[in-house]
Design a protein around this motif. Structure first.
Motif, PDB file in Angstrom:
ATOM      1  N   ARG A  29       0.844  -1.215   0.000  1.00 39.87           N
ATOM      2  CA  ARG A  29       0.000   0.000   0.000  1.00 39.87           C
ATOM      3  C   ARG A  29       0.866   1.247   0.000  1.00 39.87           C
ATOM      4  NH1 ARG A  29      -5.406   0.284   1.575  1.00 39.87           N
ATOM      5  NH2 ARG A  29      -5.021   2.327   2.482  1.00 39.87           N
ATOM      6  N   HIS A  30       1.926   1.200   0.801  1.00 39.34           N
ATOM      7  CA  HIS A  30       2.816   2.360   0.904  1.00 39.34           C
ATOM      8  C   HIS A  30       3.517   2.633  -0.425  1.00 39.34           C
ATOM      9  CE1 HIS A  30       6.389   4.449   3.094  1.00 39.34           C
ATOM     10  NE2 HIS A  30       5.644   5.307   2.440  1.00 39.34           N
ATOM     11  N   ILE A  31       4.049   1.595  -1.037  1.00 39.37           N
ATOM     12  CA  ILE A  31       4.808   1.781  -2.282  1.00 39.37           C
ATOM     13  C   ILE A  31       3.877   2.227  -3.424  1.00 39.37           C
ATOM     14  CG2 ILE A  31       6.218   0.604  -4.038  1.00 39.37           C
ATOM     15  CD1 ILE A  31       7.549  -0.945  -1.739  1.00 39.37           C
ATOM     16  N   VAL A  32       2.723   1.607  -3.536  1.00 39.55           N
ATOM     17  CA  VAL A  32       1.755   2.043  -4.555  1.00 39.55           C
ATOM     18  C   VAL A  32       1.339   3.491  -4.259  1.00 39.55           C
ATOM     19  CG1 VAL A  32      -0.569   1.663  -5.493  1.00 39.55           C
ATOM     20  CG2 VAL A  32       0.953  -0.281  -5.104  1.00 39.55           C
ATOM     21  N   GLY A  33       1.144   3.787  -2.979  1.00 40.06           N
ATOM     22  CA  GLY A  33       0.785   5.150  -2.571  1.00 40.06           C
ATOM     23  C   GLY A  33       1.859   6.161  -2.937  1.00 40.06           C
ATOM     24  N   MET A  34       3.124   5.750  -2.828  1.00 38.65           N
ATOM     25  CA  MET A  34       4.219   6.655  -3.223  1.00 38.65           C
ATOM     26  C   MET A  34       4.130   6.974  -4.716  1.00 38.65           C
ATOM     27  SD  MET A  34       7.502   5.107  -1.145  1.00 38.65           S
ATOM     28  CE  MET A  34       8.643   6.413  -1.625  1.00 38.65           C
ATOM     29  N   TYR A  88       3.886  -7.564  -7.611  1.00 39.61           N
ATOM     30  CA  TYR A  88       4.366  -7.081  -8.926  1.00 39.61           C
ATOM     31  C   TYR A  88       3.230  -6.581  -9.811  1.00 39.61           C
ATOM     32  CZ  TYR A  88       3.141 -11.955  -9.780  1.00 39.61           C
ATOM     33  OH  TYR A  88       2.490 -13.152  -9.804  1.00 39.61           O
ATOM     34  N   PHE A  89       1.995  -6.822  -9.392  1.00 42.02           N
ATOM     35  CA  PHE A  89       0.825  -6.398 -10.169  1.00 42.02           C
ATOM     36  C   PHE A  89      -0.236  -6.015  -9.132  1.00 42.02           C
ATOM     37  CE2 PHE A  89      -3.026  -7.398 -12.729  1.00 42.02           C
ATOM     38  CZ  PHE A  89      -2.760  -6.555 -13.797  1.00 42.02           C
ATOM     39  N   PRO A  90      -0.173  -4.778  -8.621  1.00 44.56           N
ATOM     40  CA  PRO A  90      -0.872  -4.455  -7.365  1.00 44.56           C
ATOM     41  C   PRO A  90      -2.373  -4.197  -7.528  1.00 44.56           C
ATOM     42  CG  PRO A  90       0.285  -2.531  -8.167  1.00 44.56           C
ATOM     43  CD  PRO A  90       0.596  -3.648  -9.140  1.00 44.56           C
ATOM     44  N   VAL A  91      -3.049  -5.141  -8.105  1.00 46.39           N
ATOM     45  CA  VAL A  91      -4.450  -4.966  -8.442  1.00 46.39           C
ATOM     46  C   VAL A  91      -5.339  -4.856  -7.193  1.00 46.39           C
ATOM     47  CG1 VAL A  91      -4.774  -7.459  -8.790  1.00 46.39           C
ATOM     48  CG2 VAL A  91      -6.269  -5.850  -9.950  1.00 46.39           C
ATOM     49  N   SER A  92      -5.052  -5.648  -6.165  1.00 46.86           N
ATOM     50  CA  SER A  92      -5.869  -5.565  -4.938  1.00 46.86           C
ATOM     51  C   SER A  92      -5.659  -4.230  -4.245  1.00 46.86           C
ATOM     52  CB  SER A  92      -5.497  -6.689  -3.965  1.00 46.86           C
ATOM     53  OG  SER A  92      -5.603  -7.929  -4.583  1.00 46.86           O
ATOM     54  N   ARG A  93      -4.392  -3.779  -4.210  1.00 49.25           N
ATOM     55  CA  ARG A  93      -4.095  -2.499  -3.554  1.00 49.25           C
ATOM     56  C   ARG A  93      -4.815  -1.360  -4.283  1.00 49.25           C
ATOM     57  NH1 ARG A  93      -1.942  -6.252  -1.262  1.00 49.25           N
ATOM     58  NH2 ARG A  93      -4.127  -6.258  -0.623  1.00 49.25           N
ATOM     59  N   ARG A  97      -9.467   7.270  -2.877  1.00 53.51           N
ATOM     60  CA  ARG A  97      -8.163   7.906  -3.182  1.00 53.51           C
ATOM     61  C   ARG A  97      -7.978   8.072  -4.686  1.00 53.51           C
ATOM     62  NH1 ARG A  97      -4.205  10.868  -3.428  1.00 53.51           N
ATOM     63  NH2 ARG A  97      -2.049  10.208  -3.073  1.00 53.51           N
ATOM     64  N   ILE A  98      -8.410   7.060  -5.432  1.00 52.67           N
ATOM     65  CA  ILE A  98      -8.429   7.177  -6.897  1.00 52.67           C
ATOM     66  C   ILE A  98      -9.872   6.948  -7.379  1.00 52.67           C
ATOM     67  CG2 ILE A  98      -6.033   6.648  -7.454  1.00 52.67           C
ATOM     68  CD1 ILE A  98      -6.631   3.799  -7.705  1.00 52.67           C
ATOM     69  N   GLY A  99     -10.170   7.512  -8.553  1.00 53.35           N
ATOM     70  CA  GLY A  99     -11.550   7.469  -9.029  1.00 53.35           C
ATOM     71  C   GLY A  99     -11.994   6.069  -9.417  1.00 53.35           C
ATOM     72  N   SER A 100     -11.267   5.483 -10.352  1.00 50.67           N
ATOM     73  CA  SER A 100     -11.642   4.152 -10.838  1.00 50.67           C
ATOM     74  C   SER A 100     -10.439   3.503 -11.505  1.00 50.67           C
ATOM     75  CB  SER A 100     -12.785   4.270 -11.852  1.00 50.67           C
ATOM     76  OG  SER A 100     -12.364   5.053 -12.953  1.00 50.67           O
ATOM     77  N   LEU A 101     -10.615   2.255 -11.895  1.00 55.06           N
ATOM     78  CA  LEU A 101      -9.568   1.547 -12.629  1.00 55.06           C
ATOM     79  C   LEU A 101     -10.004   1.345 -14.075  1.00 55.06           C
ATOM     80  CD1 LEU A 101      -8.482  -1.146 -10.016  1.00 55.06           C
ATOM     81  CD2 LEU A 101      -7.466   1.097 -10.468  1.00 55.06           C
TER      82      LEU A 101
END
Lengths: 122, 164
Positions: free
Chosen positions: A54-59, B105-110, B119-123
């Motif tokens: 979460r932190h790295i994606v947030g960065m 490596y593919f942060p889809v859940s995050r 925090r973000i609108g949509s994907l």
């Protein structure tokens, strides 16, 4: 990957790269880059470490918001392990990067590319 | 934080010792393009592009053939459950880590969590995978324009890219 980021950016879409190979990304030159000093494979954080991811994606998202010019690199504030031997051992004869089937696949794709190039297909 | 790995130098020496005499020439540019984000992230549609050789397991358990749409670019729906993604990549540090957690490596859940939190609108409706290859010219002339085309078609405002 860096070439794709550059192309998107040239055409009006902001980008951020999350990556582990700092020198390669820097060599190409990209608009925004979050560098994690981790082994190749986990640029978004350690496996199953949700908070770190979460932190790295947030960065990366913060960089999208705050960057006012190109070529910005920020480093994720994490150390992979107290044992740093992976940095020394990667790409050495004592620890080959690809072995067995993985190496065969790589050689096959290299050969395929060579043949396509000869035939003027790539 | 210690010193980071110089992969360009390391791979040059490594492949030379393997008998490959001509070193790979990494792309280099003096100028770097830049586009400012035009609206708040909470209103942005975010795309995700990766070279992690990501692939999809269908709902019935079979493996999907990830066929490129053009060049080396393939895409898949952005709403696939994370447990149905996996990576086929062999090009990572197999001695130091693993690819068992797709979000590393593919942060889809995050990203989905961040949409949920506003925090973000949509994907994006689609995410893209790129098969790595040797021709920088082809990446620039075929693959990158295809990713751009799909992002524009899907109304993507900004893109996260994850090389492996």
């Amino acid at each position: 990957m860096s070439l794709v980021a550059r192309h998107l950016e040239e055409n009006g879409i902001p980008t951020v790269i999350l990556g582990c190979a700092r020198d390669i990304v820097e060599q190409c030159g990209v608009p925004r880059f979050v560098f994690a000093d981790f082994p190749l494979g986990n640029p978004c954080g350690k496996p199953f470490d949700v908070e770190m991811q979460r932190h790295i994606v947030g960065m990366g998202l913060e960089l999208l918001e705050t960057a006012t010019g190109p070529g910005i690199i920020v480093q994720a504030p994490y150390v992979w392990s107290d044992d740093t031997s992976w940095k020394r051992q990667i790409f050495t004869q004592e620890q080959p990067f690809l072995e067995g089937e993985a190496k065969e696949h790589w050689l096959e794709s290299k050969e395929e590319y060579r043949q396509k190039k000869q035939a003027g297909l790539v | 934080m210690g010193d980071y790995v110089r992969y360009i130098e390391k791979t040059r020496e490594y492949y030379l010792s393997e008998g490959y005499e001509r070193p790979y020439e990494w792309a280099h540019f003096d100028e770097i393009p830049f586009t400012r984000l035009r609206k708040p992230l909470s209103q942005c549609r975010i795309g995700l592009v990766t070279t992690s050789d990501i692939a999809v397991i269908e709902a019935d358990g079979s493996k999907r053939t990830m066929e490129p749409a053009a060049g080396n670019v393939y895409s898949f729906e952005g709403d696939i459950p994370p447990e149905r993604f996996y990576s086929r990549s062999e090009h990572y540090d197999t001695h130091a880590t693993h690819l068992d957690d797709v979000n590393s490596y593919f942060p889809v859940s995050r990203l989905r969590e961040l949409v949920g939190e506003g925090r973000i609108g949509s994907l994006a409706a689609r995410f893209q995978g790129l098969y790595t290859q040797y021709s920088q010219r082809r990446t620039s002339m075929v693959d990158a324009p295809e990713v751009l085309r799909q992002c524009r078609e899907d109304g993507v405002d900004a893109v996260l890219l994850t090389p492996i």
